[in-house]
Design a protein around this motif. Structure first.
Motif, PDB file in Angstrom:
ATOM      1  N   ARG A  12       0.894  -0.980   0.060  1.00  0.00           N
ATOM      2  CA  ARG A  12      -0.204  -0.053   0.021  1.00  0.00           C
ATOM      3  C   ARG A  12       0.866   1.463   0.061  1.00  0.00           C
ATOM      4  NH1 ARG A  12      -3.542  -3.093   3.646  1.00  0.00           N
ATOM      5  NH2 ARG A  12      -2.030  -2.222   5.247  1.00  0.00           N
ATOM      6  N   LYS A  13       2.173   1.181   0.202  1.00  0.00           N
ATOM      7  CA  LYS A  13       2.910   2.240   0.230  1.00  0.00           C
ATOM      8  C   LYS A  13       3.540   2.456  -1.106  1.00  0.00           C
ATOM      9  CE  LYS A  13       4.180   1.910   5.016  1.00  0.00           C
ATOM     10  NZ  LYS A  13       5.696   1.657   5.920  1.00  0.00           N
ATOM     11  N   PHE A  14       3.410   1.750  -2.025  1.00  0.00           N
ATOM     12  CA  PHE A  14       3.914   1.949  -3.050  1.00  0.00           C
ATOM     13  C   PHE A  14       2.901   1.712  -4.237  1.00  0.00           C
ATOM     14  CE2 PHE A  14       7.562   0.796  -0.547  1.00  0.00           C
ATOM     15  CZ  PHE A  14       8.483   1.949  -0.784  1.00  0.00           C
ATOM     16  N   ILE A  15       3.343   2.352  -5.595  1.00  0.00           N
ATOM     17  CA  ILE A  15       1.943   2.448  -6.549  1.00  0.00           C
ATOM     18  C   ILE A  15       3.020   1.553  -7.764  1.00  0.00           C
ATOM     19  CG2 ILE A  15       0.806   3.693  -8.315  1.00  0.00           C
ATOM     20  CD1 ILE A  15       0.495   5.609  -6.196  1.00  0.00           C
ATOM     21  N   VAL A  44       7.441  11.931  -9.577  1.00  0.00           N
ATOM     22  CA  VAL A  44       7.882  11.755  -7.854  1.00  0.00           C
ATOM     23  C   VAL A  44       8.256  10.487  -7.480  1.00  0.00           C
ATOM     24  CG1 VAL A  44       6.675  14.116  -7.415  1.00  0.00           C
ATOM     25  CG2 VAL A  44       5.737  11.944  -7.107  1.00  0.00           C
ATOM     26  N   GLY A  45       8.018   9.581  -8.272  1.00  0.00           N
ATOM     27  CA  GLY A  45       8.291   8.160  -8.039  1.00  0.00           C
ATOM     28  C   GLY A  45       7.188   7.576  -7.592  1.00  0.00           C
ATOM     29  N   ASN A  46       7.209   6.088  -7.083  1.00  0.00           N
ATOM     30  CA  ASN A  46       6.297   5.395  -7.049  1.00  0.00           C
ATOM     31  C   ASN A  46       5.804   5.265  -5.274  1.00  0.00           C
ATOM     32  OD1 ASN A  46       8.294   3.736  -5.966  1.00  0.00           O
ATOM     33  ND2 ASN A  46       7.323   1.756  -6.566  1.00  0.00           N
ATOM     34  N   SER A  47       6.217   6.267  -4.561  1.00  0.00           N
ATOM     35  CA  SER A  47       5.623   6.303  -3.332  1.00  0.00           C
ATOM     36  C   SER A  47       4.273   6.892  -3.159  1.00  0.00           C
ATOM     37  CB  SER A  47       6.643   7.136  -2.680  1.00  0.00           C
ATOM     38  OG  SER A  47       5.971   7.677  -1.283  1.00  0.00           O
ATOM     39  N   ALA A  48       3.391   6.078  -2.713  1.00  0.00           N
ATOM     40  CA  ALA A  48       2.127   6.500  -2.464  1.00  0.00           C
ATOM     41  C   ALA A  48       1.760   7.650  -1.822  1.00  0.00           C
ATOM     42  CB  ALA A  48       1.189   5.339  -1.880  1.00  0.00           C
ATOM     43  N   SER A  49       2.481   8.085  -0.842  1.00  0.00           N
ATOM     44  CA  SER A  49       2.519   9.396  -0.215  1.00  0.00           C
ATOM     45  C   SER A  49       2.929  10.622  -1.086  1.00  0.00           C
ATOM     46  CB  SER A  49       3.257   9.530   1.124  1.00  0.00           C
ATOM     47  OG  SER A  49       4.617   9.143   0.878  1.00  0.00           O
ATOM     48  N   ALA A  50       4.076  10.318  -1.746  1.00  0.00           N
ATOM     49  CA  ALA A  50       4.576  11.379  -2.678  1.00  0.00           C
ATOM     50  C   ALA A  50       3.540  11.623  -3.920  1.00  0.00           C
ATOM     51  CB  ALA A  50       6.007  10.980  -3.264  1.00  0.00           C
ATOM     52  N   VAL A  51       2.970  10.577  -4.412  1.00  0.00           N
ATOM     53  CA  VAL A  51       2.077  10.624  -5.492  1.00  0.00           C
ATOM     54  C   VAL A  51       0.808  11.541  -4.835  1.00  0.00           C
ATOM     55  CG1 VAL A  51       0.648   9.567  -7.026  1.00  0.00           C
ATOM     56  CG2 VAL A  51       3.172   8.936  -6.598  1.00  0.00           C
ATOM     57  N   ARG A  52       0.323  11.117  -3.685  1.00  0.00           N
ATOM     58  CA  ARG A  52      -0.687  11.920  -3.204  1.00  0.00           C
ATOM     59  C   ARG A  52      -0.609  13.367  -2.995  1.00  0.00           C
ATOM     60  NH1 ARG A  52      -1.434   7.205   0.150  1.00  0.00           N
ATOM     61  NH2 ARG A  52      -3.465   6.364  -0.301  1.00  0.00           N
TER      62      ARG A  52
END
Length: 58
Positions: A12-15, A44-52
């Motif tokens: 869930r932390k990565f897309i 921004v990369g595949n980090s879910a928090s960075a994408v959000r």
């Protein structure tokens, strides 16, 4: 990242843009199109928090 059902919290932390079901689920969760999701991951990369955070600024 290979899907490992024993590591669902990590998943869930990565897309992942490689799996159709993940594209569907992430676009629904984030309220964006597939193209917007792909652009965000590219930026921004595949980090879910960075994408959000990235999508929230647009």
């Amino acid at each position: 990242m290979a899907d490992d059902t024993s590591k669902t919290a990590l998943d869930r932390k990565f897309i992942s843009l490689e799996e159709d079901y993940e594209l569907r689920d992430w676009t629904k969760t984030l309220g964006c199109t597939e193209q917007q999701l792909r652009e965000a991951v590219k930026a921004v990369g595949n980090s879910a928090s960075a994408v959000r955070q990235y999508l929230g600024k647009k």
